[in-house]
Design a protein around this motif. Structure first.
Motif, PDB file in Angstrom:
ATOM      1  N   VAL A   9      -8.347   7.687  -8.820  1.00 49.46           N
ATOM      2  CA  VAL A   9      -7.695   7.098  -7.641  1.00 49.46           C
ATOM      3  C   VAL A   9      -6.179   7.108  -7.832  1.00 49.46           C
ATOM      4  O   VAL A   9      -5.419   7.490  -6.928  1.00 49.46           O
ATOM      5  N   SER A  10      -5.720   6.734  -9.048  1.00 44.01           N
ATOM      6  CA  SER A  10      -4.263   6.720  -9.220  1.00 44.01           C
ATOM      7  C   SER A  10      -3.710   8.136  -9.198  1.00 44.01           C
ATOM      8  O   SER A  10      -2.573   8.350  -8.767  1.00 44.01           O
ATOM      9  N   PHE A  11      -4.525   9.099  -9.583  1.00 42.39           N
ATOM     10  CA  PHE A  11      -4.073  10.485  -9.498  1.00 42.39           C
ATOM     11  C   PHE A  11      -3.892  10.911  -8.037  1.00 42.39           C
ATOM     12  O   PHE A  11      -2.938  11.605  -7.697  1.00 42.39           O
ATOM     13  N   VAL A  12      -4.828  10.470  -7.182  1.00 45.67           N
ATOM     14  CA  VAL A  12      -4.699  10.800  -5.754  1.00 45.67           C
ATOM     15  C   VAL A  12      -3.409  10.220  -5.198  1.00 45.67           C
ATOM     16  O   VAL A  12      -2.655  10.895  -4.481  1.00 45.67           O
ATOM     17  N   VAL A  13      -3.128   8.959  -5.551  1.00 50.34           N
ATOM     18  CA  VAL A  13      -1.875   8.338  -5.090  1.00 50.34           C
ATOM     19  C   VAL A  13      -0.678   9.147  -5.582  1.00 50.34           C
ATOM     20  O   VAL A  13       0.287   9.377  -4.844  1.00 50.34           O
ATOM     21  N   PHE A  14      -0.759   9.621  -6.822  1.00 53.88           N
ATOM     22  CA  PHE A  14       0.333  10.403  -7.383  1.00 53.88           C
ATOM     23  C   PHE A  14       0.539  11.710  -6.608  1.00 53.88           C
ATOM     24  O   PHE A  14       1.660  12.066  -6.249  1.00 53.88           O
ATOM     25  N   VAL A  15      -0.563  12.412  -6.345  1.00 56.15           N
ATOM     26  CA  VAL A  15      -0.440  13.712  -5.667  1.00 56.15           C
ATOM     27  C   VAL A  15       0.159  13.541  -4.273  1.00 56.15           C
ATOM     28  O   VAL A  15       1.058  14.284  -3.867  1.00 56.15           O
ATOM     29  N   VAL A  16      -0.334  12.539  -3.552  1.00 55.29           N
ATOM     30  CA  VAL A  16       0.201  12.289  -2.213  1.00 55.29           C
ATOM     31  C   VAL A  16       1.697  11.985  -2.299  1.00 55.29           C
ATOM     32  O   VAL A  16       2.504  12.503  -1.520  1.00 55.29           O
ATOM     33  N   SER A  17       2.078  11.169  -3.283  1.00 55.71           N
ATOM     34  CA  SER A  17       3.498  10.835  -3.444  1.00 55.71           C
ATOM     35  C   SER A  17       4.309  12.072  -3.793  1.00 55.71           C
ATOM     36  O   SER A  17       5.400  12.286  -3.267  1.00 55.71           O
ATOM     37  N   LEU A  18       3.785  12.877  -4.682  1.00 54.68           N
ATOM     38  CA  LEU A  18       4.497  14.082  -5.123  1.00 54.68           C
ATOM     39  C   LEU A  18       4.804  14.990  -3.929  1.00 54.68           C
ATOM     40  O   LEU A  18       5.867  15.571  -3.818  1.00 54.68           O
TER      41      LEU A  18
END
Lengths: 265, 398
Positions: B270-279
């Motif tokens: 889940v935190s990876f998804v947040v990271f990708v969207v932010s990136l």
């Protein structure tokens, strides 16, 4: 009111196989171009100095030519072809190699790195390779240091070793970024002798240079740059008061400009 | 199901885990930020792997003393001791040898972890060891979380957050400019140790939920994500806490919707998804924004160069330049300027001539230094000054 800014003829018909020809090159750090729309053509078998004030884009120009910096616009041709086809014919000596000085490598190993193309992935280092590398070292006066770890040399000596690596590459076009910055007099003499030797062999040498007082002694041609091209051509014709003023603006005192442009060889 | 889980309607244990994870995520995001800004993110990996032998030794010690061996406080205390040992080993290797920190981290991490795995194998052969379930510390296990366990997580997390916020100013000063901090008399070594201590505490407290292998993700991914959104360190700290808390909360809720969904790995995903969207989407530092910015800039450069070429009657070398000029209606497909284009080209050339004149004049030195090819001259000179430059150009013999 239309006035042509570039007084030199824009030689679009220049030698198609020139060692280096640059057309409309723009290189930018962030949103501020360091080099804007410059054209230069190097002439074969000559020593050319790139001269301009600090921040004028001299090193950037070299790096863009080599593809180390990405150009926003423009064309670079090396011996009439794309750089990727001619990389083996181009040798580069950076201003101060950004290497790990504690790296486990001796002087001779650095020079052998210049033979990467000959040695390939698996080729053994044979006696003639060693002899050749030693020969390159002796041309820069460093043959006695071949067994030293690279970090144990002085700055000038390190600079000479990296020049020897470039020599080992046996290139046709040599690009050097301020090779004389911060080196001792012995190193400067050694490097100049090597560069003149390269020229005598018909190779082309392009050097970012900042010492205007030695320009006439060392170089045949000069490129004056200040973000844009100011002028290019033989030192005798181009190194004039008007051009210096256009290049340096207020950054050189008028007396300095006067002295430099009058100075004879 | 997921909605139920998000609103804590999935039963006592799931509620406990979800709340605990959220709090842990917040504390990890906050304390991880300082480590990340100090450029020592990887150190948390060494710390977390170094906990394993401590867990195993604590178990053996408690069994030898006649206890249960599975008491969480005892196991966590053991893990803290060996994590501290690992941390001191890394520091000693860096200080007293010529090893770089990455090599020291790699060495300590693998040796401690290897030793821990050997001890776990030994424990498996013991009669008391079979049911110990110590392997769950590797990837976390929330199936049998107790109220007391939740209290430990809550208490530890809260203490870390309070300390981190209390010391955030010296932490940030050290992370930004350690030499200056030392010159100002800050106890840099001790502050670093405290920073690591907080990370260690998070690791130990998080062992139960995410496990020692993945806790590093809770410490590093949220600050990296937060950094994309802001250039202000204090905001990175808070955003990182918020990202960490939401990812952990949502991840734990998702894992509660089905049996056997592992909590730790889902939180990390889940935190990876947040990271990708932010990136992709972050303003200014995001990939999309940077790309658009570069395209706009490239267009300006090409149009300017194209206009100058038209004005001077030079050929246009690049297809992109020509395409942009044609799109603007300033040139025809064969590279010949339109009437409109000639007007703009003449203006570009006139400005270029002004810049050239400017450069030879000492009085305008500061303005001349602003030249970069695309800047309009009226942004550096007043109209009076421009008029003066124009007069000088007109007087100069061609």
């Amino acid at each position: 009111m239309l006035r042509v800014v570039q007084s030199q003829a824009n030689d679009t018909t220049a030698d198609p196989a020139a060692p280096l020809s640059i057309r409309g090159l723009t290189v930018s750090y962030g949103q501020k171009p360091a080099v804007f729309s410059v054209d230069f053509t190097a002439r074969a078998g000559r020593m050319t100095a790139i001269v301009g004030p600090n921040g004028a884009g001299k090193s950037t120009l070299l790096k863009a030519v080599l593809g180390i910096e990405t150009a926003v616009a423009g064309q670079v041709r090396v011996f009439g072809a794309d750089l990727s086809m001619q990389r083996h014919r181009v040798a580069y000596v950076p201003q101060r190699a950004s290497v790990d000085w504690d790296f486990p490598t001796r002087v001779i190993d650095v020079v052998l790195g210049g033979l990467y193309r000959e040695l390939g992935l698996l080729g053994r280092v044979r006696k003639h390779h060693m002899d050749y590398a030693r020969d390159c070292l002796s041309r820069v006066g460093m043959e006695e240091f071949e067994g030293r770890q690279i970090g144990q040399l002085s700055g000038g000596q390190q600079q000479r070793v990296f020049l020897a690596r470039a020599l080992a590459q046996n290139a046709d076009l040599y690009l050097l970024d301020e090779p004389f910055a911060g080196v001792d007099a012995a190193t400067e003499r050694a490097i100049v002798a090597v560069l003149k030797g390269l020229k005598a062999e018909g190779r082309t040498v392009i050097v970012v240079h900042h010492d205007l007082s030695t320009l006439r002694d060392y170089f045949d041609d000069v490129w004056l740059i200040s973000t844009r091209r100011v002028a290019e051509g033989p030192v005798k014709e181009v190194f004039t008061e008007a051009n210096l003023r256009a290049t340096y603006g207020g950054r050189l005192a008028p007396a300095q400009i006067d002295m430099l442009s009058r100075q004879d060889g | 199901m997921l909605v139920d889980a998000l609103f804590l309607q999935m039963g006592y244990n799931a509620t406990l885990v979800t709340l605990g994870a959220g709090l842990l995520g917040f504390a990890a995001g906050i304390s991880g930020t300082f480590l990340f800004l100090r450029n020592r993110a990887l150190l948390s990996d060494a710390i977390s792997h170094a906990t394993l032998p401590g867990v195993a030794l604590a178990f053996l010690l408690m069994v030898a003393l006649g206890g249960d061996g599975r008491s969480l406080p005892g196991l966590l205390a053991g893990s803290a001791v060996s994590a501290l040992l690992g941390l001191l080993c890394v520091n000693a290797l860096v200080r007293h040898t010529r090893l770089n920190e990455d090599a020291a981290i790699g060495a300590v991490l693998s040796v401690f972890f290897g030793f821990g795995v050997v001890l776990l194998t030994v424990i498996q052969t013991l009669p008391q060891g079979r049911q110990a379930g110590l392997e769950s510390f590797l990837l976390g296990s929330t199936a049998a979380m107790l109220w007391a366990d939740a209290l430990i997580i809550a208490g530890g997390g809260a203490a870390v957050v309070v300390l981190a916020l209390l010391f955030r100013r010296p932490f940030l000063l050290v992370a930004f400019d350690a030499a200056y901090a030392r010159a100002r008399g800050l106890p840099v070594a001790r502050l670093d140790l405290l920073m690591m201590g907080l990370v260690m505490a998070i690791t130990v407290v998080g062992l139960k939920i995410v496990g020692l292998i993945l806790v590093v993700a809770l410490l590093i991914v949220p600050p990296v994500t937060a950094r994309l959104w802001t250039d202000v360190a204090a905001r990175v700290v808070w955003l990182s806490g918020i990202f960490g808390a939401s990812a952990a909360y949502v991840g734990a809720a998702i894992s509660a919707t089905a049996p056997d969904l592992p909590t730790g790995p889902i939180i990390v995903l889940v935190s990876f998804v947040v990271f990708v969207v932010s990136l992709l989407l972050a303003p200014s530092r995001g990939v999309l924004a940077a790309w658009l910015r570069y395209r706009r800039f490239q267009k300006r450069i090409h149009i300017r160069q194209g206009l100058l070429a038209l004005a001077q009657g030079h050929p246009i070398y690049e297809r992109l330049t020509l395409r942009l000029l044609v799109a603007a209606g300033w040139a025809r497909g064969d590279g010949v300027a339109t009437d409109d284009g000639m007007g703009y080209a003449a203006r570009a050339l006139r400005d270029e001539a002004r810049w050239t004149a400017l450069r030879t004049d000492n009085r305008f030195e500061a303005a001349a230094a602003m030249y970069d090819g695309v800047r309009d001259i009226d942004t550096v000179l007043t109209s009076d000054q421009i008029a003066e430059i124009d007069r000088r150009i007109a007087e100069t013999p061609a």
